[in-house]
Design a protein around this motif. Structure first.
Motif, PDB file in Angstrom:
ATOM      1  N   LEU A   1       0.850  -1.395  -0.073  1.00 31.04           N
ATOM      2  CA  LEU A   1      -0.158   0.247  -0.025  1.00 31.04           C
ATOM      3  C   LEU A   1       0.766   1.252  -0.210  1.00 31.04           C
ATOM      4  CD1 LEU A   1      -2.767  -0.908   2.401  1.00 31.04           C
ATOM      5  CD2 LEU A   1      -3.137  -0.002   0.219  1.00 31.04           C
ATOM      6  N   GLY A   2       2.031   1.344   0.913  1.00 29.26           N
ATOM      7  CA  GLY A   2       2.624   2.690   0.985  1.00 29.26           C
ATOM      8  C   GLY A   2       3.564   2.743  -0.377  1.00 29.26           C
ATOM      9  N   LEU A   3       3.864   1.783  -0.954  1.00 30.61           N
ATOM     10  CA  LEU A   3       4.491   1.881  -2.139  1.00 30.61           C
ATOM     11  C   LEU A   3       3.782   2.295  -3.522  1.00 30.61           C
ATOM     12  CD1 LEU A   3       7.132  -1.132  -2.075  1.00 30.61           C
ATOM     13  CD2 LEU A   3       7.618   1.387  -1.663  1.00 30.61           C
ATOM     14  N   ALA A   4       2.513   1.558  -3.385  1.00 31.32           N
ATOM     15  CA  ALA A   4       1.597   1.956  -4.459  1.00 31.32           C
ATOM     16  C   ALA A   4       1.023   3.282  -4.478  1.00 31.32           C
ATOM     17  CB  ALA A   4       0.334   0.912  -4.400  1.00 31.32           C
ATOM     18  N   LEU A   5       0.921   3.892  -3.115  1.00 38.59           N
ATOM     19  CA  LEU A   5       0.463   5.034  -3.036  1.00 38.59           C
ATOM     20  C   LEU A   5       1.521   6.250  -2.910  1.00 38.59           C
ATOM     21  CD1 LEU A   5      -2.241   4.292  -0.151  1.00 38.59           C
ATOM     22  CD2 LEU A   5      -2.756   4.943  -2.724  1.00 38.59           C
ATOM     23  N   GLU A   6       2.711   5.894  -3.126  1.00 38.97           N
ATOM     24  CA  GLU A   6       3.811   6.814  -3.182  1.00 38.97           C
ATOM     25  C   GLU A   6       3.595   7.727  -4.254  1.00 38.97           C
ATOM     26  OE1 GLU A   6       7.876   7.812  -1.880  1.00 38.97           O
ATOM     27  OE2 GLU A   6       6.259   6.466  -0.853  1.00 38.97           O
ATOM     28  N   GLY A   7       3.070   7.660  -5.410  1.00 43.98           N
ATOM     29  CA  GLY A   7       2.976   8.759  -6.462  1.00 43.98           C
ATOM     30  C   GLY A   7       1.555   9.121  -6.771  1.00 43.98           C
ATOM     31  N   VAL A   8       0.649   8.568  -5.769  1.00 50.57           N
ATOM     32  CA  VAL A   8      -0.745   8.923  -5.695  1.00 50.57           C
ATOM     33  C   VAL A   8      -1.005  10.255  -5.196  1.00 50.57           C
ATOM     34  CG1 VAL A   8      -3.033   8.232  -5.424  1.00 50.57           C
ATOM     35  CG2 VAL A   8      -1.605   6.528  -6.266  1.00 50.57           C
ATOM     36  N   ARG A   9      -1.785  11.078  -5.922  1.00 53.59           N
ATOM     37  CA  ARG A   9      -1.847  12.791  -5.448  1.00 53.59           C
ATOM     38  C   ARG A   9      -3.203  13.139  -4.991  1.00 53.59           C
ATOM     39  NH1 ARG A   9       2.209  16.596  -6.754  1.00 53.59           N
ATOM     40  NH2 ARG A   9       0.396  17.940  -7.037  1.00 53.59           N
ATOM     41  N   THR A  10      -4.049  12.052  -5.407  1.00 55.77           N
ATOM     42  CA  THR A  10      -5.519  12.284  -4.839  1.00 55.77           C
ATOM     43  C   THR A  10      -6.284  10.919  -4.811  1.00 55.77           C
ATOM     44  OG1 THR A  10      -7.591  13.265  -5.636  1.00 55.77           O
ATOM     45  CG2 THR A  10      -6.402  12.334  -7.314  1.00 55.77           C
ATOM     46  N   HIS A  11      -7.362  10.905  -3.880  1.00 51.76           N
ATOM     47  CA  HIS A  11      -8.351   9.727  -3.640  1.00 51.76           C
ATOM     48  C   HIS A  11      -7.500   8.599  -3.002  1.00 51.76           C
ATOM     49  CE1 HIS A  11     -11.248  11.809  -5.685  1.00 51.76           C
ATOM     50  NE2 HIS A  11     -10.706  11.807  -6.964  1.00 51.76           N
ATOM     51  N   ARG A  12      -6.476   8.950  -2.282  1.00 50.63           N
ATOM     52  CA  ARG A  12      -5.517   7.992  -1.597  1.00 50.63           C
ATOM     53  C   ARG A  12      -6.464   7.139  -0.477  1.00 50.63           C
ATOM     54  NH1 ARG A  12      -0.060   8.764  -1.168  1.00 50.63           N
ATOM     55  NH2 ARG A  12      -0.220   8.206   0.959  1.00 50.63           N
ATOM     56  N   LEU A  13      -7.534   7.850   0.049  1.00 54.76           N
ATOM     57  CA  LEU A  13      -8.409   7.282   1.156  1.00 54.76           C
ATOM     58  C   LEU A  13      -9.041   6.083   0.233  1.00 54.76           C
ATOM     59  CD1 LEU A  13      -9.443   6.756   3.822  1.00 54.76           C
ATOM     60  CD2 LEU A  13     -11.069   8.620   3.536  1.00 54.76           C
ATOM     61  N   LEU A  14      -9.705   6.499  -0.529  1.00 56.63           N
ATOM     62  CA  LEU A  14     -10.499   5.408  -1.446  1.00 56.63           C
ATOM     63  C   LEU A  14      -9.754   4.254  -1.841  1.00 56.63           C
ATOM     64  CD1 LEU A  14     -13.137   8.057  -3.361  1.00 56.63           C
ATOM     65  CD2 LEU A  14     -13.540   6.522  -1.497  1.00 56.63           C
ATOM     66  N   LEU A  15      -8.697   4.657  -2.575  1.00 58.97           N
ATOM     67  CA  LEU A  15      -7.630   3.496  -2.916  1.00 58.97           C
ATOM     68  C   LEU A  15      -7.349   2.585  -1.993  1.00 58.97           C
ATOM     69  CD1 LEU A  15      -5.578   5.344  -5.660  1.00 58.97           C
ATOM     70  CD2 LEU A  15      -7.396   3.872  -6.008  1.00 58.97           C
ATOM     71  N   ALA A  16      -7.074   3.230  -0.678  1.00 59.66           N
ATOM     72  CA  ALA A  16      -6.471   2.327   0.497  1.00 59.66           C
ATOM     73  C   ALA A  16      -7.729   1.595   1.090  1.00 59.66           C
ATOM     74  CB  ALA A  16      -5.906   3.152   1.415  1.00 59.66           C
ATOM     75  N   GLY A  17      -8.733   2.430   1.181  1.00 65.63           N
ATOM     76  CA  GLY A  17     -10.141   1.671   1.594  1.00 65.63           C
ATOM     77  C   GLY A  17     -10.627   0.595   0.696  1.00 65.63           C
ATOM     78  N   GLY A  18     -10.550   0.923  -0.441  1.00 60.16           N
ATOM     79  CA  GLY A  18     -11.118  -0.163  -1.437  1.00 60.16           C
ATOM     80  C   GLY A  18     -10.335  -1.533  -1.326  1.00 60.16           C
ATOM     81  N   PHE A  19      -8.702  -1.296  -1.380  1.00 61.27           N
ATOM     82  CA  PHE A  19      -8.134  -2.448  -1.226  1.00 61.27           C
ATOM     83  C   PHE A  19      -8.382  -3.071   0.015  1.00 61.27           C
ATOM     84  CE2 PHE A  19      -4.447  -4.538   0.663  1.00 61.27           C
ATOM     85  CZ  PHE A  19      -3.666  -5.101  -0.356  1.00 61.27           C
ATOM     86  N   HIS A  20      -8.627  -2.496   1.105  1.00 58.71           N
ATOM     87  CA  HIS A  20      -8.723  -3.051   2.473  1.00 58.71           C
ATOM     88  C   HIS A  20     -10.083  -3.867   2.486  1.00 58.71           C
ATOM     89  CE1 HIS A  20      -8.238  -2.145   7.006  1.00 58.71           C
ATOM     90  NE2 HIS A  20      -9.090  -3.330   6.788  1.00 58.71           N
ATOM     91  N   THR A  21     -11.143  -3.002   1.770  1.00 61.35           N
ATOM     92  CA  THR A  21     -12.427  -3.874   1.541  1.00 61.35           C
ATOM     93  C   THR A  21     -12.293  -5.154   0.880  1.00 61.35           C
ATOM     94  OG1 THR A  21     -13.476  -1.569   1.968  1.00 61.35           O
ATOM     95  CG2 THR A  21     -14.796  -3.298   0.708  1.00 61.35           C
ATOM     96  N   LEU A  22     -11.643  -5.092  -0.364  1.00 60.63           N
ATOM     97  CA  LEU A  22     -11.814  -6.429  -1.221  1.00 60.63           C
ATOM     98  C   LEU A  22     -10.884  -7.367  -0.348  1.00 60.63           C
ATOM     99  CD1 LEU A  22     -10.818  -4.503  -4.446  1.00 60.63           C
ATOM    100  CD2 LEU A  22     -12.968  -5.565  -3.940  1.00 60.63           C
ATOM    101  N   VAL A  23     -10.084  -7.053   0.491  1.00 59.76           N
ATOM    102  CA  VAL A  23      -9.381  -8.027   1.076  1.00 59.76           C
ATOM    103  C   VAL A  23     -10.109  -8.696   2.378  1.00 59.76           C
ATOM    104  CG1 VAL A  23      -7.641  -8.572   2.826  1.00 59.76           C
ATOM    105  CG2 VAL A  23      -7.055  -7.609   0.926  1.00 59.76           C
ATOM    106  N   ASN A  24     -10.991  -7.779   2.917  1.00 60.03           N
ATOM    107  CA  ASN A  24     -11.891  -8.409   3.842  1.00 60.03           C
ATOM    108  C   ASN A  24     -12.932  -9.124   3.488  1.00 60.03           C
ATOM    109  OD1 ASN A  24     -10.359  -7.146   5.899  1.00 60.03           O
ATOM    110  ND2 ASN A  24     -11.798  -5.329   6.232  1.00 60.03           N
TER     111      ASN A  24
END
Length: 289
Positions: free
Chosen positions: A208-231
């Motif tokens: 997550l840290g490496l994937a979001l390193e260059g993301v400038r917007t909607h970091r919460l939705l991306l991290a939350g979406g990944f977390h949701t899919l895993v759960n």
């Protein structure tokens, strides 16, 4: 005795401040999660739908924002809106949202597939969404809200804070260890179960840290979406909730395997440090705390 210069004093103040912010956040996240967990039975909200403990990190961010209001905007930059600076940007790293989200089902496929192969009966532990006690659409929505309640703290606040002090790999490893330790109930299980879980949180935090390193917007939705899919994947394909060791160990291993390509990709691009150098977080406006 040599008198410290103004620059040295300022550096010392920054060092104390980021440690204080981190300590307050972790304390509130832990205590808040415990209080919310105790409150959950009285609310009537089923655990399968939403666990209120997930909002402990959000409570931590809220308290930190009240104590240091002048710095919260810099901390949460990019969580929803685009950042105004070039921090965290790296060559070719801005289009990682879809690969990140696709990594979640990959983790579940690896873990569930290995679990089916290693089971004596050869069967996967699959759950039909229609057999759940509550509508699956409701569970998906609630899981996303709960995941965002966690990720606004771990990936959108703590990760950027530690990234100003540590490197692109060390920072998410630290967040992953703290994230795993925050799930204190896991450590009441078998040691191998807890180890598998902690391996999973650290590996997922790294990717997550490496994937979001260059993301400038909607970091919460991306991290939350990944977390949701895993759960959701674990809900439908695994039976680790009852303390069974094997699926959790396999899950941790799957997370580790999924993180390897992200680490190799980051090494291939080379580590680009944030434009805000470690220890040089944008100063708060005059008069702000």
């Amino acid at each position: 005795m040599r008198t410290r210069t103004r620059q040295e004093q300022s550096g010392q103040d920054r060092k104390v401040r980021w440690k204080a912010e981190t300590g307050v956040f972790l304390a509130v996240a832990l205590l808040g999660a415990g209080a919310l967990g105790a409150l959950q039975p009285a609310t009537g909200v089923p655990d399968e739908v939403l666990q209120l403990t997930q909002f402990g990190p959000a409570a931590g961010v809220l308290v930190v924002a009240l104590l240091w209001p002048g710095r919260i905007r810099a901390r949460l930059a990019g969580a929803l809106r685009a950042r105004r600076d070039t921090a965290w940007a790296g060559p070719g790293r801005s289009r990682t949202g879809l690969p990140l989200l696709l990594t979640a089902p990959l983790i579940i496929a690896l873990a569930a597939g290995a679990y089916a192969l290693l089971n004596s009966d050869g069967d996967a532990r699959l759950t039909d969404p229609r057999s759940l006690a509550h509508p699956f659409a409701l569970i998906v929505l609630a899981q996303l809200i709960g995941a965002c309640g966690e990720e606004i703290g771990w990936r959108c606040w703590l990760q950027p804070l530690l990234r100003t002090r540590f490197g692109p790999l060390a920072a998410p490893v630290a967040v992953g260890l703290l994230w795993g330790g925050w799930h204190v109930q896991v450590f009441a299980q078998h040691p191998a179960y807890a180890a598998g879980f902690l391996l999973g949180t650290v590996a997922m935090s790294v990717l997550l840290g490496l994937a979001l390193e260059g993301v400038r917007t909607h970091r919460l939705l991306l991290a939350g979406g990944f977390h949701t899919l895993v759960n959701l994947g674990m809900l439908l394909t695994m039976d680790e909730e009852d303390g069974t060791v094997l699926p959790m160990v396999l899950f941790g291993g799957a997370c580790l395997l999924a993180a390897v390509p992200w680490v190799l990709r980051a090494r291939g691009y080379g580590h680009r440090e944030p434009s805000v150098a470690p220890g040089r977080i944008p100063a708060a406006p005059h008069g702000a705390r």
